[in-house]
Design an enzyme around this catalytic site. Structure first.
Site, short mmCIF file in Angstrom:
data_model
loop_
_atom_site.label_atom_id
_atom_site.label_comp_id
_atom_site.label_asym_id
_atom_site.label_seq_id
_atom_site.Cartn_x
_atom_site.Cartn_y
_atom_site.Cartn_z
N MET A 21 0.86 -1.19 0.00
CA MET A 21 0.00 0.00 0.00
C MET A 21 0.89 1.23 0.00
SD MET A 21 -3.11 -1.10 2.58
CE MET A 21 -2.07 -2.00 3.76
N ALA A 22 0.66 2.10 -0.99
CA ALA A 22 1.51 3.28 -1.18
C ALA A 22 1.45 4.18 0.04
CB ALA A 22 1.06 4.05 -2.41
N GLN A 75 7.11 -4.96 -4.18
CA GLN A 75 6.25 -4.96 -5.36
C GLN A 75 6.78 -3.97 -6.40
OE1 GLN A 75 2.12 -3.28 -5.79
NE2 GLN A 75 1.56 -5.46 -5.82
N CYS A 106 -3.35 -2.12 -10.06
CA CYS A 106 -3.59 -0.73 -9.69
C CYS A 106 -4.69 -0.13 -10.58
CB CYS A 106 -2.31 0.09 -9.82
SG CYS A 106 -2.53 1.81 -9.33
N ASN A 209 -7.74 -11.72 -2.32
CA ASN A 209 -7.64 -10.39 -1.73
C ASN A 209 -8.99 -9.70 -1.91
OD1 ASN A 209 -5.91 -7.34 -2.72
ND2 ASN A 209 -6.62 -7.91 -0.71
N GLY A 210 -9.44 -9.03 -0.83
CA GLY A 210 -10.67 -8.27 -0.91
C GLY A 210 -11.62 -8.56 0.22
N ASP A 211 -11.90 -7.56 1.03
CA ASP A 211 -12.90 -7.62 2.10
C ASP A 211 -12.53 -8.57 3.23
OD1 ASP A 211 -14.24 -5.84 0.54
OD2 ASP A 211 -15.87 -7.18 -0.03
N GLY A 233 -5.09 -6.03 2.90
CA GLY A 233 -4.73 -4.64 2.66
C GLY A 233 -5.37 -3.71 3.67
N ARG A 234 -6.47 -3.07 3.26
CA ARG A 234 -7.08 -2.04 4.10
C ARG A 234 -7.51 -2.54 5.48
NH1 ARG A 234 -11.93 -0.16 0.72
NH2 ARG A 234 -11.83 -2.33 -0.01
#
Length: 376
Positions: A21-22, A75, A106, A209-211, A233-234
């Protein structure tokens, strides 16, 4: 699932990967997460191949690893096989990287309008040549690929891209189960992860990946899709202890309740100190401000406290303000299931002129930027 996740020679146990994550997954944040979940794979921020190939100072600084990182994972973003190969050779030869991930997920307009990120798999020949170039340059170091479902619901590229990546020697394929048009909105389509798992050889791990907002979500994803591991991630923003919870969940052990505010404040203070050691204090104080809201997410501390915390000019001042919070405050019920970080979207995906008509054109159309902007 039996045994650890295998990514080339790397054993990843529990089968959990920190998503790049940037501006977030720098060495201090990776260290925090590793402290809660040793054995996972913790990937750095995305950097550009061109920046490395041209020895751009900012890119070289972003590519740094802490001396004590057990696995050096990074990455890379690029749209041209030549600079990608040169960047991988630099990472493996000079930075002693143990793992290189290629970003084809992205969704940011600055990237997709140049034919990069989630737009690039539309051009199958170019995608193939980039993966092949990276794998060839990496030698024994595993190269993995991060994808999205596609540009939008009408242009889904993930199955073709996954098969191409596996055929060119990618050690694993990760899928953020959203389209670029979704950006970070809506819900992830886990059925796409299951479809990718079914489409690839069993020897090539598929990561979902996701949720994944809490540990139980990871177990549900694996059960629903058959994926070999998860990418987070988030969900870990302001919650590096999520990696502890994930390790416990995968081991079949109870996951503790969300920490009280006193414990959260202690982790935030440590995060700020680590950033100051890595970036210098003035830069760290500015950088940590975006983390404050994530750490306090769901704790009823009030707007005044939040404003005081983000207005501090030194780490000591931040720690003093944290000391004024009620350490016994608990998180509001249900907060751990709510999205964190970016929630933008849906969007119209920006693409280069004529991009959709040239799926078998192996040539990049726009040079890469020197600096990266996001992850996927």
């Amino acid at each position: 699932m039996t045994g650890p996740l295998r990514i080339g020679p790397l054993a990843v146990d529990p089968p959990v990967v920190l998503a790049p994550m940037a501006g977030i997954t720098n060495a201090p944040f990776r260290r925090l997460c590793q402290g809660y979940g040793p054995g996972g794979l913790f990937v750095s921020e995305m950097i550009t191949a061109r920046g490395l190939a041209e020895r751009n100072d900012k890119t070289l600084r972003m590519a740094r690893f802490a001396a004590d990182e057990p696995v050096r994972s990074i990455q890379l973003y690029g749209t041209d096989p030549g600079p990608v190969a040169a960047a991988v050779r630099h990472l493996v030869g000079e930075e002693a990287a143990d793992h290189v991930d290629l970003n084809f997920g992205c969704p940011v307009a600055k990237v997709t309008r140049k034919g990069g990120g989630a737009a690039l798999p539309v051009h199958r020949a170019l995608f193939r040549s980039i993966v092949a170039a990276a794998v060839g340059a990496a030698g024994a170091v595993p190269v993995t690929v991060k994808l999205r479902i596609g540009v939008d619901d009408h242009l889904r590229t993930f199955l073709d891209a996954g098969r191409i990546a596996a055929g060119e020697g990618a050690a694993a394929v990760a899928l953020h189960a959203r389209t670029a048009a979704q950006h970070y909105s809506g819900t992830a389509d886990w059925t796409a992860i299951a479809a990718l798992r079914d489409a690839l050889p069993a020897a090539v791990p598929v990561l979902g990946n996701g949720d994944i907002w809490r540990a139980g979500d990871a177990l549900r994803m694996v059960a629903a899709t058959g994926c070999d591991g998860v990418v987070v991630g988030r969900g870990c923003l302001g919650r590096p202890w999520l990696f502890r919870d994930l390790a416990l969940a995968f081991a079949g052990r109870p996951v503790p309740a969300a920490p009280r505010l006193g414990e959260v404040a202690g982790v935030l203070a440590r995060h700020a100190r680590l950033l100051a050691e890595w970036l210098t204090e003035p830069v760290a104080v500015r950088d940590v401000r975006k983390h404050v809201g994530w750490y306090l997410h769901g704790y009823p501390v009030g707007g005044d406290a939040r404003r005081r915390l983000t207005a501090t000019a030194t780490v000591d001042a931040l720690v003093a303000e944290l000391g004024r919070l009620d350490p016994d405050l608990g998180v509001e019920p249900g907060v751990d299931t709510r999205p964190r970080g970016k929630t933008s979207g849906p969007v119209r995906v920006a693409l280069p002129d004529g991009w959709l008509a040239g799926a078998d054109d192996p040539a990049p159309v726009v040079p890469d930027e020197l600096e990266a902007v996001s992850g996927g």
